[in-house]
Design an enzyme around this catalytic site. Structure first.
Site, PDB file in Angstrom:
ATOM      1  N   GLY A  48       0.732  -1.066  -0.042  1.00  0.00           N
ATOM      2  CA  GLY A  48      -0.084   0.092   0.072  1.00  0.00           C
ATOM      3  C   GLY A  48       1.008   1.421   0.063  1.00  0.00           C
ATOM      4  CG  ASN A 108      -1.449   2.417  15.061  1.00  0.00           C
ATOM      5  OD1 ASN A 108      -2.309   2.042  15.779  1.00  0.00           O
ATOM      6  ND2 ASN A 108      -1.579   2.405  13.645  1.00  0.00           N
ATOM      7  CB  VAL A 130       2.333  -9.861   7.298  1.00  0.00           C
ATOM      8  CG1 VAL A 130       0.846  -9.937   7.648  1.00  0.00           C
ATOM      9  CG2 VAL A 130       2.856 -11.105   6.596  1.00  0.00           C
ATOM     10  CG  ASP A 185       6.207  -6.532  -2.622  1.00  0.00           C
ATOM     11  OD1 ASP A 185       6.150  -5.662  -1.841  1.00  0.00           O
ATOM     12  OD2 ASP A 185       5.719  -7.682  -2.577  1.00  0.00           O
ATOM     13  CE1 TYR A 192       2.043  -5.065  10.795  1.00  0.00           C
ATOM     14  CE2 TYR A 192       0.565  -3.784  12.156  1.00  0.00           C
ATOM     15  CZ  TYR A 192       1.435  -3.833  10.904  1.00  0.00           C
ATOM     16  OH  TYR A 192       1.845  -2.549  10.283  1.00  0.00           O
ATOM     17  CB  SER A 243      -0.126   6.524   5.732  1.00  0.00           C
ATOM     18  OG  SER A 243       0.689   7.271   5.038  1.00  0.00           O
TER      19      SER A 243
HETATM   20  C1  15L Z   1      -1.446  -0.459  10.277  1.00  0.00           C
HETATM   21  O1  15L Z   1      -0.329  -0.877  10.885  1.00  0.00           O
HETATM   22  C2  15L Z   1      -1.399  -1.339   8.998  1.00  0.00           C
HETATM   23  O2  15L Z   1      -0.686  -1.797   8.591  1.00  0.00           O
HETATM   24  C3  15L Z   1      -2.500  -0.297   8.440  1.00  0.00           C
HETATM   25  O3  15L Z   1      -3.328  -1.302   7.337  1.00  0.00           O
HETATM   26  C4  15L Z   1      -3.773   0.321   9.054  1.00  0.00           C
HETATM   27  O4  15L Z   1      -4.651  -0.627   9.632  1.00  0.00           O
HETATM   28  C5  15L Z   1      -3.029   0.947  10.139  1.00  0.00           C
HETATM   29  O5  15L Z   1      -2.200   0.156  10.921  1.00  0.00           O
HETATM   30  C6  15L Z   1      -3.934   1.604  11.244  1.00  0.00           C
HETATM   31  O6  15L Z   1      -3.742   1.384  12.474  1.00  0.00           O
HETATM   32  O7  15L Z   1      -5.076   2.445  10.927  1.00  0.00           O
END
Ligand code: 15L
Length: 267
Positions: A14, A113, A75, A34, A137, A167
């Site tokens: 993304g 986050n 991921v 990638d 994750y 983002s």
């Molecule tokens: C992330 O770490 C994800 O990769 C992204 O897809 C969003 O879900 C984002 O956090 C989020 O917390 O909005």
């Protein structure tokens, strides 16, 4: 251009797709990697390499000859542990170990986050807060931050770990009114992460100049990150959405729905 060759991992992801265009001014050659296919094929001043981050030998080859690494390959959502393990946990080790072996001095790590996702939305954090990962994750990103810290202390490889909020082209819900990071602000932040001298291991929250924020970036002031965008311009659109129920994690936790993802299958 201070960098001859910059590596962007996760270039088909993304953010990788967005950054492929935006990083062009910062290096003579942009090497893109990638696990998936990257379209279009390499343009001028680009090198395109298919690489599985779980494959140590492949990552060592990938990193040969680069001056700095933007590590966005992983991921990117909550998944079973075994799926996270290869790309995110083994992968981040392979990247740092290859950086050490090939003398790369600067890494920008796309953290998330979700390393602090279990804090509530009325809590205010800075870069030194205890992490509270909200899943496998988030745990993998937390491990990546520790990897960055270790490789700086032990080998002097500098990293900025960006705890990216959300983002996307625009915020998608109320939570993202606080966590949103515009692509322009992300690009400016990456420029600061690459060019600021003596970052050691710096942790910075990746968010735009939003009105109601949970995170304090004063400990990363040396980066000179000055976001220009704000989620405010989307407020009317977002507030037209129904309010999530009072017990909905999207309304309670900084990590939103991630805190309630899983368990998966046999977990
Ligand atoms: C992330 O770490 C994800 O990769 C992204 O897809 C969003 O879900 C984002 O956090 C989020 O917390 O909005």
């Amino acid at each position: 251009r201070p960098f001859n060759r910059l590596l962007l991992t996760g270039a088909a992801g993304g953010l990788g797709k967005v950054l492929r265009e935006r990083l062009r001014p910062y290096a003579n050659i942009l090497r893109l990697s990638d696990i998936g296919e990257m379209a279009p094929a390499a343009g001028p001043h680009e090198e395109v390499v298919r690489c599985d981050l779980a494959d140590k030998a492949a990552v060592h080859q990938l990193i040969e000859g680069v001056d700095a690494i933007l590590h966005f390959g992983s991921v990117s959502v909550e998944r079973p542990f075994e799926e996270i393990l290869g790309a995110n946990i083994c992968g981040v080790f392979h990247v740092y170990e290859a950086a050490r072996r090939h003398g790369v001095k600067r890494v920008v790590f796309a953290s998330s986050n979700h390393v602090i996702g279990f804090y509530k939305q009325d809590e205010h954090l800075d870069a030194n807060c205890l992490r509270r990962p909200d899943g496998y994750y988030g745990l993998s990103k937390s491990y990546g931050e520790d990897m960055a810290s270790f490789y700086f202390d032990r080998y002097g490889i500098e990293t900025v770990s960006i705890r990216i909020g959300s983002s996307f082209p625009e915020p998608a819900n109320r939570r993202m009114m606080s966590t949103w990071l515009s692509y322009d602000d992300l690009t400016h932040l990456l420029e600061r992460c690459l060019y600021t001298p003596n970052v050691g291991h710096t942790v910075v929250y990746g968010m735009s100049d939003n009105r109601d924020v949970w995170w304090d970036n004063s400990k990363a002031a040396h980066l000179g990150f000055k976001p220009k965008d704000s989620s405010e311009v989307f407020r009317d659109k977002i507030e037209a959405q129904p309010m999530p129920a009072a017990d909905d994690p999207a309304r309670i936790y900084q990590g939103g729905a991630f805190v309630a993802a899983g368990p998966f299958g046999d977990d």
